[in-house]
Design an enzyme around this catalytic site. Structure first.
Site, short mmCIF file in Angstrom:
data_model
loop_
_atom_site.label_atom_id
_atom_site.label_comp_id
_atom_site.label_asym_id
_atom_site.label_seq_id
_atom_site.Cartn_x
_atom_site.Cartn_y
_atom_site.Cartn_z
N LYS A 108 0.86 -1.19 0.00
CA LYS A 108 0.00 0.00 0.00
C LYS A 108 0.89 1.23 0.00
CE LYS A 108 -4.45 0.98 0.16
NZ LYS A 108 -5.56 0.19 -0.40
P1 NAD Z 1 -13.52 7.86 -2.49
O1 NAD Z 1 -12.54 8.87 -2.10
O2 NAD Z 1 -13.96 7.75 -3.91
O3 NAD Z 1 -14.87 8.03 -1.62
C1 NAD Z 1 -14.88 8.12 -0.23
C2 NAD Z 1 -16.28 8.56 0.21
O4 NAD Z 1 -16.33 8.57 1.63
C3 NAD Z 1 -16.67 9.96 -0.24
O5 NAD Z 1 -18.05 10.00 -0.53
C4 NAD Z 1 -16.38 10.80 1.02
O6 NAD Z 1 -17.15 12.00 1.07
C5 NAD Z 1 -16.81 9.82 2.08
N1 NAD Z 1 -16.25 10.13 3.39
C6 NAD Z 1 -14.99 10.52 3.70
N2 NAD Z 1 -14.87 10.73 5.04
C7 NAD Z 1 -16.08 10.44 5.56
C8 NAD Z 1 -16.61 10.48 6.86
N3 NAD Z 1 -15.84 10.85 7.90
N4 NAD Z 1 -17.90 10.11 7.04
C9 NAD Z 1 -18.66 9.73 6.00
N5 NAD Z 1 -18.24 9.68 4.74
C10 NAD Z 1 -16.97 10.05 4.53
O7 NAD Z 1 -12.93 6.47 -1.97
P2 NAD Z 1 -13.30 5.01 -2.47
O8 NAD Z 1 -12.34 4.63 -3.54
O9 NAD Z 1 -14.75 4.93 -2.70
O10 NAD Z 1 -12.87 4.15 -1.18
C11 NAD Z 1 -13.74 4.01 -0.06
C12 NAD Z 1 -13.22 2.89 0.82
O11 NAD Z 1 -13.14 1.67 0.07
C13 NAD Z 1 -11.80 3.09 1.40
O12 NAD Z 1 -11.75 2.48 2.66
C14 NAD Z 1 -10.93 2.33 0.40
O13 NAD Z 1 -9.69 1.92 0.99
C15 NAD Z 1 -11.82 1.15 0.13
N6 NAD Z 1 -11.53 0.47 -1.14
C16 NAD Z 1 -11.56 1.11 -2.32
C17 NAD Z 1 -11.33 0.41 -3.49
C18 NAD Z 1 -11.42 1.06 -4.85
O14 NAD Z 1 -11.30 0.34 -5.86
N7 NAD Z 1 -11.66 2.34 -4.94
C19 NAD Z 1 -11.01 -0.95 -3.44
C20 NAD Z 1 -10.99 -1.59 -2.20
C21 NAD Z 1 -11.26 -0.87 -1.06
#
Ligand code: NAD
Length: 416
Positions: A108
């Site tokens: 990561k």
């Molecule tokens: P992103 O940045 O696209 O979206 C994050 C979302 O969470 C946004 O809507 C943001 O406003 C919201 N957010 C942030 N802080 C917050 C809070 N305190 N309370 C409520 N909402 C809040 O990120 P993403 O890519 O959608 O990733 C989200 C999660 O999924 C992370 O934990 C990431 O590690 C995990 N993840 C993502 C992927 C991927 O392919 N993008 C894959 C596996 C895991």
């Protein structure tokens, strides 16, 4: 009631790893070898900002375990990104790639910055400099970054370009790229599609008809929004969503097309007129079948776990439920489907992207989606069967399967 002290994210992932080792009878020396990351790199990233100031950012790339293939994992740009969190997420990647049986290890990266306050030029300068600083440890057969919170396909395009300056055109060095640069069809939607496949399997397992399921989703970025889209396409009612500003609820089901337009116009789901405004804490306490935390780690902790009214918690984010919160949920009969299973769709399609890049042979969307479904469904059924057979939690079953595969790969290659 005394509130238990929460473990840090790395302590939590190590705790689950240790439990799996106990279950599998893994020798202490092998545990010690796997537990600590193989390599940790911390770099200084000086960037000339638009106003002429020189700002110095700190970036990390942590390679946890490479026994089953090149290291693989996203890069996070966030104001609270730090080495402890990156280390935990790197370890989680080792277990995730092993659980879905794709030929990668775990890594990561992260940069402590707030991308929302930076211009595109500043972000490009940051990304290029960071890539140059880690270019000797990444590579198509070494370590393959991807997007995570705060980064996207544009970030990957810049990374690929900066890497090419030194090593030649190598699209397979990063995944999650734009389609025009060797990205895979379906990668953008992959994590959310995978989450919805897991929910579908779980609904069948728990005897809840898909058309009758009610879901609430915290976080409406890449993962949350695509999860909402695919769940609603599958007949499930999405009654609430939220982002960092707050959420919106409509007991009859949200109109996701209108919500998307509101998000595009205002930059947030908060204030959407098609429902009532709610806070993130209120969303977590809603009555529903599936509660999907899809934002950041630690959302469900010992202080709010007793308020959860969902039938099942589905960890779309990484580490959204702390170990003490899971104990509380468990005592209350609320199962938790673990992150390493639920959100593995992203890294799975990243694997397809990498495979297409190294073969110079693109797949079509149907092939990607069918292969993704096969892998996610198989992983769910493996975990569910083990959990039932051994009467253990889904997370413990998932860790036992994953740790067993990594230990075997390591031992076959010979210990020092
Ligand atoms: P992103 O940045 O696209 O979206 C994050 C979302 O969470 C946004 O809507 C943001 O406003 C919201 N957010 C942030 N802080 C917050 C809070 N305190 N309370 C409520 N909402 C809040 O990120 P993403 O890519 O959608 O990733 C989200 C999660 O999924 C992370 O934990 C990431 O590690 C995990 N993840 C993502 C992927 C991927 O392919 N993008 C894959 C596996 C895991």
């Amino acid at each position: 009631m005394t509130v238990p002290v929460e473990m840090t994210p790395f302590e939590a992932v190590t705790h689950y790893f240790d439990q799996a080792c106990d279950r599998l009878g893994v020798k202490d020396e092998v545990r010690a070898l796997i537990c600590t990351p193989d390599r940790e790199v911390r770099v200084e990233i000086p960037v000339r900002m638009d106003d002429g100031r020189l700002e110095v950012f700190i970036g990390y790339r942590i390679q946890h375990n490479g026994s089953r293939g090149p290291y693989k994992g996203g890069i996070r740009y966030h104001s609270e990104a730090n080495d402890e969190e990156v280390r935990a997420l790197a370890a989680l990647m080792t277990w995730k790639t092993a659980l879905v049986s794709i030929p990668f290890g775990g890594a990561k990266g992260g940069v402590t910055c707030d991308p929302r306050t930076m211009s595109s030029r500043e972000l490009q300068a940051l990304t290029r400099r960071f890539t140059r600083s880690i270019s000797n440890i990444i590579g198509v057969n070494r370590d393959i970054p991807a997007p995570d919170v705060g980064t996207n396909s544009q970030t990957m395009a810049w990374m690929m370009s900066a890497y090419a300056e030194e090593h030649g055109y190598t699209p397979g060095v990063v995944t999650g790229k734009p389609l025009e640069l060797g990205g895979s069809p379906g990668r953008e939607q992959a994590t959310g599609r995978g989450v919805s496949l897991i929910v579908k399997e779980a609904a069948r397992d728990f005897g809840i008809p898909m058309e009758e399921t009610v879901t609430a989703i915290q976080g409406f970025g890449n993962v949350g929004s695509w999860t909402a889209h695919f769940l609603s396409q599958g007949g499930c009612k999405v009654i609430a969503v939220s982002d960092v500003n707050g959420g919106v609820r409509n007991g009859g089901g949200l109109d996701l097309d209108r919500l998307q337009t509101h998000l595009e116009n205002t930059g947030t789901v908060y204030g959407f007129p098609g429902g009532d405004a709610i806070t993130n804490e209120e969303l977590l306490g809603l009555e529903c079948d599936f509660l999907v935390p899809a934002a950041l780690g630690g959302a469900i902790h010992s202080g709010n776990a007793s308020k959860i009214k969902a039938r099942v918690v589905v960890e779309a984010a990484n580490n959204p439920v702390t170990p003490s919160a899971e104990n509380i949920l468990n005592e209350r009969g609320i199962p938790c489907l673990p992150d390493l299973l639920v959100n593995a769709g992203g890294v799975t399609v990243s694997y397809f992207e990498w495979a297409q890049n190294i073969q110079r042979f693109p797949w079509d969307l149907d092939q990607v989606n069918e292969s993704l479904e096969q892998i996610m469904v198989r992983a769910y059924r493996d975990v569910s069967a083990k959990a039932k057979e051994e009467e253990i939690r889904y997370r413990d079953a998932a860790f036992a399967i994953a740790v067993g595969r990594v230990v075997r790969a390591l031992e076959l290659q010979g210990l020092p």
